[in-house]
Design a protein around this motif. Structure first.
Motif, mmCIF file in Angstrom:
data_model
loop_
_atom_site.group_PDB
_atom_site.id
_atom_site.type_symbol
_atom_site.label_atom_id
_atom_site.label_comp_id
_atom_site.label_asym_id
_atom_site.label_seq_id
_atom_site.Cartn_x
_atom_site.Cartn_y
_atom_site.Cartn_z
ATOM 1 N N GLU A 1 17.888 -66.106 52.433
ATOM 2 C CA GLU A 1 18.192 -64.441 51.940
ATOM 3 C C GLU A 1 19.076 -63.747 52.179
ATOM 4 O O GLU A 1 19.478 -63.655 53.634
ATOM 5 N N SER B 1 23.817 -74.078 47.361
ATOM 6 C CA SER B 1 23.197 -73.121 48.192
ATOM 7 C C SER B 1 24.069 -72.771 49.033
ATOM 8 O O SER B 1 24.648 -72.979 49.876
ATOM 9 N N SER C 1 22.641 -69.197 51.056
ATOM 10 C CA SER C 1 22.059 -68.502 51.759
ATOM 11 C C SER C 1 20.691 -68.575 50.770
ATOM 12 O O SER C 1 20.457 -68.292 49.768
#
Length: 185
Positions: free
Chosen positions: A54, A50, A52
């Motif tokens: 948002e 991962s 980000s």
């Protein structure tokens, strides 16, 4: 953009670097796509993660010498198939060179038309949004367009060997008892 450092200490050889960083387990992820000729393309990475929340972005790194990445790059979309701990055979198939990587591998087309490998623990469909040269690798950033939960636990790789996650019970910390202050006499 190339963010490769210019100076490397002489005592950090590639073998020593691999020995030290090999102590850290990584998940095993198959990056898959399909071209206009309906040829299934794929490669395996151990650096998928991962990036980000948002907006939802993921990243993976692929060796610059990869013969599969230039073909996948042209598609500008991919599925990250997080392999489950019983998919070592799929990992080995997709790690080899040549056109027969997908022979005997059951898969279905996901929303982007990219292969979802049956039995993966998760599927993450992405559009490529960036690629950066970092040393001897490309760091690829993907914008997540779809996610699906699969089955099983993730396949891990550490110190040159495959493995699986084994939870460990961590005891709760012992309660601390306040020490009575000594009275001054």
């Amino acid at each position: 953009m190339d963010i490769t450092p210019t100076a490397v200490p002489a005592d950090i050889t590639p073998a020593y670097y691999r020995q030290i960083l090999g102590k850290l387990p990584t998940g095993v992820t198959a990056i898959t796509g399909i071209n206009d000729d309906e040829e299934k393309l794929g490669l395996v990475v151990g650096t998928f993660q991962s990036l980000s929340l948002e907006p939802p972005l993921v990243m993976f790194c692929v060796d610059k010498s990869s013969s599969s990445w230039p073909k996948l790059r042209k598609l500008q979309k991919f599925t990250a198939n997080i392999l489950s701990d019983d998919q070592i055979g799929i990992c080995r198939s997709l790690s080899r060179k040549g056109p027969l990587k997908f022979e005997g591998l059951p898969c279905t087309a996901g929303p982007l038309g990219t292969p979802h490998l049956h039995g993966a623990t998760a599927y993450i469909d992405c559009l490529v949004t960036a690629e950066v040269v970092v040393g001897d690798h490309y760091m690829v950033v993907g914008a997540v367009t779809n996610m699906e939960d699969g089955t099983g636990d993730a396949l891990l790789f550490r110190a040159g060997k495959f493995g699986q996650y084994q939870p460990v019970e961590i005891p709760a910390p012992a309660e601390t008892v306040p020490v009575a202050a000594e009275s001054a006499s």
